[in-house]
Design an enzyme around this catalytic site. Structure first.
Site, PDB file in Angstrom:
ATOM      1  N   ARG A  55      34.954 -41.509 -35.257  1.00 42.59           N
ATOM      2  CA  ARG A  55      35.475 -42.427 -34.236  1.00 42.59           C
ATOM      3  C   ARG A  55      35.326 -41.812 -32.840  1.00 42.59           C
ATOM      4  NH1 ARG A  55      41.252 -43.363 -36.686  1.00 42.59           N
ATOM      5  NH2 ARG A  55      41.590 -44.841 -35.001  1.00 42.59           N
ATOM      6  N   ARG A  94      50.479 -40.736 -37.043  1.00 40.46           N
ATOM      7  CA  ARG A  94      50.784 -42.116 -36.626  1.00 40.46           C
ATOM      8  C   ARG A  94      51.194 -42.986 -37.811  1.00 40.46           C
ATOM      9  NH1 ARG A  94      46.641 -45.466 -32.978  1.00 40.46           N
ATOM     10  NH2 ARG A  94      45.113 -45.008 -34.612  1.00 40.46           N
ATOM     11  N   LYS A 122      46.971 -46.207 -26.015  1.00 39.78           N
ATOM     12  CA  LYS A 122      46.768 -47.586 -25.538  1.00 39.78           C
ATOM     13  C   LYS A 122      47.765 -48.549 -26.201  1.00 39.78           C
ATOM     14  CE  LYS A 122      42.531 -47.652 -27.100  1.00 39.78           C
ATOM     15  NZ  LYS A 122      42.519 -46.340 -27.789  1.00 39.78           N
ATOM     16  N   ARG A 163      47.288 -45.901 -41.330  1.00 39.17           N
ATOM     17  CA  ARG A 163      45.965 -46.516 -41.394  1.00 39.17           C
ATOM     18  C   ARG A 163      45.027 -45.658 -42.231  1.00 39.17           C
ATOM     19  NH1 ARG A 163      44.384 -48.023 -35.266  1.00 39.17           N
ATOM     20  NH2 ARG A 163      42.325 -47.469 -36.105  1.00 39.17           N
ATOM     21  N   ARG A 223      33.947 -51.966 -26.049  1.00 41.06           N
ATOM     22  CA  ARG A 223      33.669 -50.606 -26.500  1.00 41.06           C
ATOM     23  C   ARG A 223      32.205 -50.243 -26.361  1.00 41.06           C
ATOM     24  NH1 ARG A 223      38.371 -50.201 -30.336  1.00 41.06           N
ATOM     25  NH2 ARG A 223      38.284 -48.281 -31.500  1.00 41.06           N
TER      26      ARG A 223
HETATM   27  P1  ADP Z   1      45.783 -45.814 -29.441  1.00 41.79           P
HETATM   28  O1  ADP Z   1      46.303 -47.223 -29.450  1.00 41.79           O
HETATM   29  O2  ADP Z   1      45.148 -45.445 -28.139  1.00 41.79           O
HETATM   30  O3  ADP Z   1      44.890 -45.509 -30.615  1.00 41.79           O
HETATM   31  P2  ADP Z   1      48.577 -45.110 -29.994  1.00 41.79           P
HETATM   32  O4  ADP Z   1      49.301 -45.745 -28.856  1.00 41.79           O
HETATM   33  O5  ADP Z   1      48.661 -45.784 -31.311  1.00 41.79           O
HETATM   34  O6  ADP Z   1      47.027 -44.833 -29.587  1.00 41.79           O
HETATM   35  O7  ADP Z   1      49.093 -43.602 -30.112  1.00 41.79           O
HETATM   36  C1  ADP Z   1      48.654 -42.740 -31.163  1.00 41.79           C
HETATM   37  C2  ADP Z   1      49.832 -41.976 -31.730  1.00 41.79           C
HETATM   38  O8  ADP Z   1      50.331 -41.061 -30.752  1.00 41.79           O
HETATM   39  C3  ADP Z   1      51.009 -42.860 -32.132  1.00 41.79           C
HETATM   40  O9  ADP Z   1      51.578 -42.339 -33.294  1.00 41.79           O
HETATM   41  C4  ADP Z   1      51.966 -42.766 -30.922  1.00 41.79           C
HETATM   42  O10 ADP Z   1      53.323 -42.884 -31.335  1.00 41.79           O
HETATM   43  C5  ADP Z   1      51.670 -41.383 -30.369  1.00 41.79           C
HETATM   44  N1  ADP Z   1      51.672 -41.348 -28.902  1.00 41.79           N
HETATM   45  C6  ADP Z   1      51.292 -42.338 -28.047  1.00 41.79           C
HETATM   46  N2  ADP Z   1      51.397 -41.931 -26.754  1.00 41.79           N
HETATM   47  C7  ADP Z   1      51.819 -40.649 -26.810  1.00 41.79           C
HETATM   48  C8  ADP Z   1      52.112 -39.657 -25.802  1.00 41.79           C
HETATM   49  N3  ADP Z   1      51.950 -39.937 -24.494  1.00 41.79           N
HETATM   50  N4  ADP Z   1      52.529 -38.431 -26.214  1.00 41.79           N
HETATM   51  C9  ADP Z   1      52.658 -38.164 -27.543  1.00 41.79           C
HETATM   52  N5  ADP Z   1      52.414 -39.037 -28.531  1.00 41.79           N
HETATM   53  C10 ADP Z   1      51.994 -40.273 -28.170  1.00 41.79           C
HETATM   54  P1  AMP Z   2      41.153 -49.313 -33.259  1.00 40.95           P
HETATM   55  O1  AMP Z   2      42.318 -49.984 -33.910  1.00 40.95           O
HETATM   56  O2  AMP Z   2      40.971 -49.727 -31.821  1.00 40.95           O
HETATM   57  O3  AMP Z   2      41.186 -47.817 -33.431  1.00 40.95           O
HETATM   58  O4  AMP Z   2      39.851 -49.857 -34.023  1.00 40.95           O
HETATM   59  C1  AMP Z   2      39.671 -49.638 -35.397  1.00 40.95           C
HETATM   60  C2  AMP Z   2      38.223 -49.907 -35.788  1.00 40.95           C
HETATM   61  O5  AMP Z   2      37.903 -51.294 -35.565  1.00 40.95           O
HETATM   62  C3  AMP Z   2      37.166 -49.131 -35.001  1.00 40.95           C
HETATM   63  O6  AMP Z   2      36.938 -47.835 -35.526  1.00 40.95           O
HETATM   64  C4  AMP Z   2      35.938 -50.044 -35.170  1.00 40.95           C
HETATM   65  O7  AMP Z   2      35.350 -49.909 -36.451  1.00 40.95           O
HETATM   66  C5  AMP Z   2      36.559 -51.434 -35.101  1.00 40.95           C
HETATM   67  N1  AMP Z   2      36.613 -51.969 -33.708  1.00 40.95           N
HETATM   68  C6  AMP Z   2      37.724 -52.255 -32.998  1.00 40.95           C
HETATM   69  N2  AMP Z   2      37.400 -52.746 -31.788  1.00 40.95           N
HETATM   70  C7  AMP Z   2      36.050 -52.755 -31.730  1.00 40.95           C
HETATM   71  C8  AMP Z   2      35.097 -53.128 -30.738  1.00 40.95           C
HETATM   72  N3  AMP Z   2      35.486 -53.600 -29.544  1.00 40.95           N
HETATM   73  N4  AMP Z   2      33.771 -52.992 -31.035  1.00 40.95           N
HETATM   74  C9  AMP Z   2      33.368 -52.542 -32.236  1.00 40.95           C
HETATM   75  N5  AMP Z   2      34.197 -52.153 -33.212  1.00 40.95           N
HETATM   76  C10 AMP Z   2      35.533 -52.261 -32.972  1.00 40.95           C
END
Ligand code: ADP
Ligand code: AMP
Length: 242
Positions: free
Chosen positions: A199, A155, A41, A188, A116
């Protein structure tokens, strides 16, 4: 307060002016991105944001800044975030309500990581109804859980811009350094295999029902989020242009 415009370099002013002119012809869009952690995302959001002149509102990013700044919101959210659990609906609804008022959200928004829970989705509908607006499309980043551990543990992020890298799939030019600013990248605290388990549990239990909620309204487009990033971008563009 905006910076004194006289101090802004002409090239920056012109670039911003051109961007605004291009944006004025774009249709308004209110998008939701749903998917488990690591589904891509945050990787796709900046591309969609630039193409459609939307603001990118990622509740996770906002909460992490609040935790880092030790605000009262951050203090309340930290424990749940560290454990990979969701923070309370009231906390996140409050920050989204406030964030959507920003001028950069004038042409619409990308909600990344919100709603969520079904309660959050209902609250969002209420907020939008008050403005005479509605959600246009929900992009479902569908992906198998088995792929996510490698994505999450590899990541690296640039906290101030939200830019995301991956040691194997999207490496920065120099390890640990942001390509654009030269600033250090961080991992992170919750991007571990152990916290990912909680998660994912939260995702399946509390967030998947949100996909059903929007499916019933006919708003969901399913993406093949396991494909390489460029292919996912092509799918997103197809969905958004139809
Ligand atoms: P989200 O925001 O859904 O948690 P991210 O966009 O941060 O996910 O992606 C998670 C990790 O995977 C990052 O390190 C990113 O660079 C990598 N990534 C994102 N999209 C892809 C993909 N289509 N194929 C492989 N790796 C990806
Ligand atoms: P994310 O960066 O989207 O992976 O979110 C990191 C953490 O923030 C999650 O594991 C939750 O603890 C909290 N969080 C983010 N967005 C929400 C949401 N919409 N509702 C509840 N908790 C959230």
């Amino acid at each position: 307060m905006a910076a004194n415009l006289e101090d802004v370099p002409s090239v920056d002013l012109m670039t911003e002016l051109l961007r605004r002119m291009k944006c004025s012809s774009k249709p308004d869009k209110r998008l939701i991105l749903i998917g488990p952690p690591g589904s891509g995302k945050g990787t796709q959001s900046p591309i969609i944001k630039d193409e459609y002149c939307l603001c990118h509102l990622a509740t996770g990013d906002m909460l992490r800044s609040a935790v880092a700044a030790k605000t009262s919101l951050g203090v309340k959210a930290k424990e749940a975030m560290d454990k990979g659990e969701l923070v309370s609906d009231d906390l996140v609804v409050g920050i989204i309500d406030e964030a959507m008022k920003k001028p950069s959200c004038q042409k619409g928004f990308i909600l990344d990581g919100f709603p969520r829970t079904v309660v959050q989705a209902q609250k969002l509908d209420e907020m939008l109804e008050k403005q005479g607006a509605k959600v246009d499309k929900v992009l479902n980043f569908a992906i198998d859980d088995a792929i996510l551990e490698e994505r999450i543990t590899g990541r690296w992020i640039h906290p101030s811009s939200g830019r995301t890298y991956h040691t194997k799939f999207a490496p920065p030019k120099s390890p640990g350094i942001d390509d654009f600013t030269g600033e250090p990248l961080i991992q992170r605290k919750d991007d571990t295999a152990a916290v990912l388990k909680s998660r994912l549990e939260a995702f399946h239990k509390q967030t998947e029902p949100v996909i059903d909620y929007y499916s019933k309204k006919g708003l969901v487009a399913n993406l093949h989020a396991e494909k390489p990033p460029k292919e996912v971008t092509t799918e997103v563009q197809k969905v958004l242009s139809s």
